[in-house]
Scaffold this active site. Structure first.
Site, PDB file in Angstrom:
ATOM      1  N   LEU A 167       0.822  -1.218   0.000  1.00  0.00           N
ATOM      2  CA  LEU A 167       0.000   0.000   0.000  1.00  0.00           C
ATOM      3  C   LEU A 167       0.857   1.269   0.000  1.00  0.00           C
ATOM      4  O   LEU A 167       0.543   2.250   0.670  1.00  0.00           O
ATOM      5  CB  LEU A 167      -0.971   0.023   1.197  1.00  0.00           C
ATOM      6  CG  LEU A 167      -2.040  -1.070   1.237  1.00  0.00           C
ATOM      7  CD1 LEU A 167      -2.853  -0.987   2.518  1.00  0.00           C
ATOM      8  CD2 LEU A 167      -2.964  -0.986   0.042  1.00  0.00           C
ATOM      9  N   CYS A 168       1.984   1.210  -0.717  1.00  0.00           N
ATOM     10  CA  CYS A 168       2.851   2.403  -0.786  1.00  0.00           C
ATOM     11  C   CYS A 168       3.263   2.663  -2.236  1.00  0.00           C
ATOM     12  O   CYS A 168       4.427   2.947  -2.527  1.00  0.00           O
ATOM     13  CB  CYS A 168       4.055   2.271   0.132  1.00  0.00           C
ATOM     14  SG  CYS A 168       4.936   0.703   0.042  1.00  0.00           S
ATOM     15  N   GLY A 169       2.300   2.519  -3.143  1.00  0.00           N
ATOM     16  CA  GLY A 169       2.551   2.832  -4.549  1.00  0.00           C
ATOM     17  C   GLY A 169       3.603   1.917  -5.166  1.00  0.00           C
ATOM     18  O   GLY A 169       3.647   0.722  -4.904  1.00  0.00           O
TER      19      GLY A 169
END
Length: 296
Positions: free
Chosen positions: A90-92
Site C-alpha cells: 500500500l505504498c505505490g
C-alpha cells in the site's frame, strides 16, 4: 443495471474505504516526520565515515596490510545483492522500483556470465524477486515484527554478509535501497559494500583546496581499517534501512492521498447514477399512475 439498493450499498462501502485511506494517510504523515528526521540525522555520520575511510585508504594504498574487506578477493565472479525493501505494501511503486532496479542489475551480471546470489531484507522485495530468481535467493531477513528500526537490526544483516564473505561465498557485495528525497521522490540506489568503495573525490577536493596535512596513525592504518570497515558496512546498511522507512512512509502518504481522492470521485459518480436512476423510477411510477387514472 444495478438496482437502487445495490448503488446505495456501493456508496456506503466506498465511503467506508475512503475513511480508512484518509486515516492511513494521516498515520503515514505522522510517521514520515520521525522517519525523515532519523534518515537525515544518519547521513552526516555515514558521509563523514566514508571521508575518513578515503583518507586512510590513500595512506594504505595497495599495501599488504589492507584488510580483505577493502581489497576484496581479487575476483568479481560471484556477486551478492542485498536488496532492502518494505515489509508491507500500500505504498505505490516504492517496493517495485527497488526490486526492478536490483533485477536489472542481476540480469546484467548474469548476461556477463557472473554468478549472482540475492539476500532479501523485507517481505515485498522477496515476493517480487522470487518470481524470476527463486533459485538465486540464498537468504532473507524478516523485519516485520520490528516496530522501530535500530542499529542492532543493521548489525545482524552486516554480520551475516561478512560471515558469508569470510567463508568465500562471494567476491562483490552490493546494497540496494531507496534514497529519500521528498514525499513524492524516492531514488533507487546501489552501493558497493565489499570490497569497500572508497570515495576518492573527498580526498581530491581536500588536496585541491590546499589541505595537504600529513596524518600519523596509531596503531597503523591497516589495523584502523580492519576495525573501521566492518563498522562502516553496518553504518551504511543502517542508513539504507532508515532511508527506506522514510521513503516507504512518503510513498504510502502519497498513495493514500491519491486513493482518498479517487474514492471521492467514485462516490460522486455513484451518487449521480443513484439520483438519475431514482428520478427515472419516480417518473416511471408517475406515468403509470397518470395512465391508470386516464383509463378510468
Amino acid at each position: 443495471m444495478p438496482s437502487l439498493k445495490d448503488l446505495k450499498n456501493r456508496i456506503a462501502s466506498v465511503k467506508a474505504t475512503q475513511k480508512i485511506t484518509k486515516a492511513m494517510k494521516m498515520v503515514a504523515a505522522a510517521k514520515l516526520r520521525r522517519a525523515q528526521e532519523a534518515a537525515e540525522a544518519a547521513r552526516p555520520y555515514s558521509q563523514r565515515m566514508s571521508a575518513v575511510l578515503a583518507n586512510i585508504a590513500q595512506a594504505v594504498g595497495a599495501d599488504d596490510s589492507a584488510p580483505r574487506l577493502m581489497t576484496g578477493t581479487g575476483k568479481s565472479d560471484v556477486h551478492l545483492l542485498v536488496v532492502c525493501t518494505a515489509e508491507r505494501g500500500l505504498c505505490g511503486g516504492f517496493n517495485s522500483q527497488i526490486a526492478r532496479f536490483a533485477r536489472d542489475h542481476a540480469r546484467q551480471l548474469l548476461s556477463q556470465g557472473k554468478t549472482v546470489k540475492i539476500h532479501c531484507v523485507g517481505k515485498k522485495g522477496y515476493d517480487i524477486l522470487r518470481r524470476e530468481f527463486a533459485s538465486l535467493i540464498v537468504g532473507r531477513t524478516d523485519l516485520r515484527e520490528v516496530k522501530k528500526i535500530g542499529f542492532e537490526n543493521a548489525d545482524q544483516i552486516a554480520r551475516t554478509v561478512m560471515s558469508m564473505f569470510d567463508k568465500g561465498e562471494f567476491d562483490v557485495c552490493t546494497l540496494f535501497y531507496s534514497e529519500f528525497k521528498s514525499v513524492i521522490s524516492q531514488v533507487p540506489t546501489a552501493l558497493q559494500l565489499i570490497p569497500a568503495a572508497v570515495d576518492t573525490t573527498v580526498a581530491a577536493k581536500a588536496t585541491a583546496n590546499g589541505a595537504t596535512a600529513v596524518y600519523e596513525y596509531e596503531p597503523d592504518a591497516g589495523a584502523i581499517l580492519s576495525d573501521l570497515i566492518p563498522r562502516n558496512i553496518t553504518v551504511q546498511i543502517f542508513r539504507a534501512l532508515l532511508e527506506n522507512v522514510a521513503g516507504e512512509m512518503g510513498a504510502k502518504m502519497s498513495a493514500m492521498d491519491n486513493a482518498t481522492r479517487n474514492a471521492g470521485e467514485m462516490i460522486n459518480k455513484l451518487t449521480l447514477s443513484y439520483n438519475r436512476q431514482r428520478q427515472a423510477q419516480i417518473t416511471k411510477e408517475l406515468i403509470e399512475i397518470i395512465s391508470g387514472a386516464e383509463a378510468l
